[in-house]
Design an enzyme around this catalytic site. Structure first.
Site, PDB file in Angstrom:
ATOM      1  N   GLU A 116     -42.935 -64.542  23.529  1.00 48.24           N
ATOM      2  CA  GLU A 116     -42.238 -65.155  22.050  1.00 48.24           C
ATOM      3  C   GLU A 116     -43.084 -66.390  21.626  1.00 48.24           C
ATOM      4  O   GLU A 116     -44.017 -66.455  22.586  1.00 48.24           O
ATOM      5  CB  GLU A 116     -41.087 -65.651  22.936  1.00 48.24           C
ATOM      6  CG  GLU A 116     -39.881 -64.402  22.943  1.00 48.24           C
ATOM      7  CD  GLU A 116     -38.280 -64.929  23.466  1.00 48.24           C
ATOM      8  OE1 GLU A 116     -38.068 -66.014  23.575  1.00 48.24           O
ATOM      9  OE2 GLU A 116     -37.596 -63.731  22.935  1.00 48.24           O
TER      10      GLU A 116
ATOM     11  N   TYR B 218     -40.529 -70.019  16.928  1.00 46.33           N
ATOM     12  CA  TYR B 218     -39.611 -69.226  16.805  1.00 46.33           C
ATOM     13  C   TYR B 218     -39.815 -68.133  16.142  1.00 46.33           C
ATOM     14  O   TYR B 218     -40.442 -66.264  16.948  1.00 46.33           O
ATOM     15  CB  TYR B 218     -38.000 -68.848  16.664  1.00 46.33           C
ATOM     16  CG  TYR B 218     -37.645 -70.102  17.588  1.00 46.33           C
ATOM     17  CD1 TYR B 218     -38.367 -70.365  18.528  1.00 46.33           C
ATOM     18  CD2 TYR B 218     -36.729 -71.277  17.531  1.00 46.33           C
ATOM     19  CE1 TYR B 218     -38.020 -71.434  19.579  1.00 46.33           C
ATOM     20  CE2 TYR B 218     -35.896 -72.050  17.662  1.00 46.33           C
ATOM     21  CZ  TYR B 218     -36.580 -72.054  19.305  1.00 46.33           C
ATOM     22  OH  TYR B 218     -35.695 -73.038  19.828  1.00 46.33           O
TER      23      TYR B 218
ATOM     24  N   CYS C 177     -42.312 -58.441  19.371  1.00 47.42           N
ATOM     25  CA  CYS C 177     -41.779 -57.238  19.899  1.00 47.42           C
ATOM     26  C   CYS C 177     -42.304 -56.808  20.709  1.00 47.42           C
ATOM     27  O   CYS C 177     -43.400 -56.388  20.328  1.00 47.42           O
ATOM     28  CB  CYS C 177     -40.468 -56.157  18.701  1.00 47.42           C
ATOM     29  SG  CYS C 177     -39.416 -57.669  18.234  1.00 47.42           S
TER      30      CYS C 177
ATOM     31  N   GLU D 189     -42.117 -54.063  21.240  1.00 53.43           N
ATOM     32  CA  GLU D 189     -42.559 -52.158  20.902  1.00 53.43           C
ATOM     33  C   GLU D 189     -43.398 -52.368  19.833  1.00 53.43           C
ATOM     34  O   GLU D 189     -44.496 -51.801  19.549  1.00 53.43           O
ATOM     35  CB  GLU D 189     -40.859 -51.500  19.364  1.00 53.43           C
ATOM     36  CG  GLU D 189     -40.191 -51.416  20.280  1.00 53.43           C
ATOM     37  CD  GLU D 189     -39.120 -52.068  20.527  1.00 53.43           C
ATOM     38  OE1 GLU D 189     -39.840 -53.311  20.394  1.00 53.43           O
ATOM     39  OE2 GLU D 189     -37.990 -52.425  20.167  1.00 53.43           O
TER      40      GLU D 189
ATOM     41  N   CYS E 120     -39.790 -54.094  13.467  1.00 56.67           N
ATOM     42  CA  CYS E 120     -40.722 -53.074  14.582  1.00 56.67           C
ATOM     43  C   CYS E 120     -40.434 -51.110  14.181  1.00 56.67           C
ATOM     44  O   CYS E 120     -41.402 -50.065  14.057  1.00 56.67           O
ATOM     45  CB  CYS E 120     -40.266 -52.619  15.885  1.00 56.67           C
ATOM     46  SG  CYS E 120     -40.469 -54.801  16.843  1.00 56.67           S
TER      47      CYS E 120
HETATM   48  N1  THU Z   1     -36.568 -57.586  20.630  1.00 56.57           N
HETATM   49  C1  THU Z   1     -38.197 -57.044  20.819  1.00 56.57           C
HETATM   50  O1  THU Z   1     -38.605 -57.159  21.912  1.00 56.57           O
HETATM   51  N2  THU Z   1     -37.902 -56.004  20.711  1.00 56.57           N
HETATM   52  C2  THU Z   1     -36.329 -55.067  20.818  1.00 56.57           C
HETATM   53  O2  THU Z   1     -35.569 -53.920  20.589  1.00 56.57           O
HETATM   54  C3  THU Z   1     -35.355 -56.478  20.374  1.00 56.57           C
HETATM   55  C4  THU Z   1     -35.737 -57.493  20.348  1.00 56.57           C
HETATM   56  C5  THU Z   1     -36.806 -59.378  21.199  1.00 56.57           C
HETATM   57  C6  THU Z   1     -38.097 -60.353  20.035  1.00 56.57           C
HETATM   58  C7  THU Z   1     -37.167 -61.495  20.660  1.00 56.57           C
HETATM   59  O3  THU Z   1     -37.808 -61.741  21.724  1.00 56.57           O
HETATM   60  C8  THU Z   1     -35.486 -60.968  21.698  1.00 56.57           C
HETATM   61  O4  THU Z   1     -36.084 -59.390  21.898  1.00 56.57           O
HETATM   62  C9  THU Z   1     -34.094 -61.279  21.440  1.00 56.57           C
HETATM   63  O5  THU Z   1     -34.329 -60.756  20.272  1.00 56.57           O
END
Ligand code: THU
Length: 131
Positions: A44, A48, A53, A55, A89
Site C-alpha cells: 500500500e 492510496y 495488489c 496478484e 487484477c
Molecule cells: N487486495 C489485494 O491485494 N488483492 C485482492 O485480491 C483484493 C484486495 C488488497 C488491496 C489493498 O491493499 C487491500 O487488499 C484492501 O483492499
C-alpha cells in the site's frame, strides 16, 4: 486440485504484505507450466490509489524473471471467506492467460474458478490484432 506448494508460497509472502492503511494482508502465488512459482503481496501507499495488489505483484515478479506462461494462481487473505481478485487484477492476469486457474484460499473454504469465469467478455491482446 491446488498444488500445496502454491498455497504455501502465497501464505509465506502474505506475511510480508505492507498494509498500514487497510490492515488487509493478501498473498498471491503464480505457477508456470514448468512448475516455477512466483509470489507477491499487496503493497500500500499513503497515496492510496497507488497500492499494488498481491496478484499484480506476483505477476510482475514472474515477468521480470522472464516467465509469463502461468497456469494457476492462489490467492490468500486473512478472512474466513476467500478473497476474490479485484477487477484490475483480473484484467492484468487475463493478458497472459485467459484460462488461468484461480484458486481463492479462505480459512474455511477454497473456491476455484477459471479467469474467464471471473472476467467474461474481456478485452485482451486478441482485440488489438490487426489494429
Ligand atoms: N487486495 C489485494 O491485494 N488483492 C485482492 O485480491 C483484493 C484486495 C488488497 C488491496 C489493498 O491493499 C487491500 O487488499 C484492501 O483492499
Amino acid at each position: 486440485m491446488v498444488d500445496n506448494k502454491l498455497i504455501e508460497a502465497a501464505v509465506e509472502v502474505q506475511k510480508r504484505a505492507y498494509v498500514p492503511y487497510s490492515n488487509y494482508p493478501v498473498g498471491a502465488a503464480l505457477i508456470t507450466a514448468e512448475g516455477d512459482i512466483f509470489a507477491g503481496c499487496n503493497v500500500e501507499n499513503s497515496s492510496y490509489g497507488l497500492t499494488i495488489c498481491a496478484e499484480r505483484n506476483a505477476c510482475v515478479q514472474a515477468v521480470a524473471a522472464g516467465q509469463d506462461q502461468f497456469t494457476a494462481i492462489a490467492v490468500v487473505g486473512d478472512q474466513d471467506n476467500p478473497t476474490p481478485p479485484c477487477g484490475a487484477c483480473r484484467q492484468f492476469l487475463y493478458e497472459f492467460n485467459p484460462d488461468l486457474k484461480v484458486h481463492l484460499i479462505g480459512r474455511e473454504e477454497i473456491i476455484s474458478y477459471s479467469l474467464g469465469e471471473l472476467l467474461p467478455e474481456a478485452f485482451g491482446p486478441e482485440n488489438l490484432q490487426g489494429v
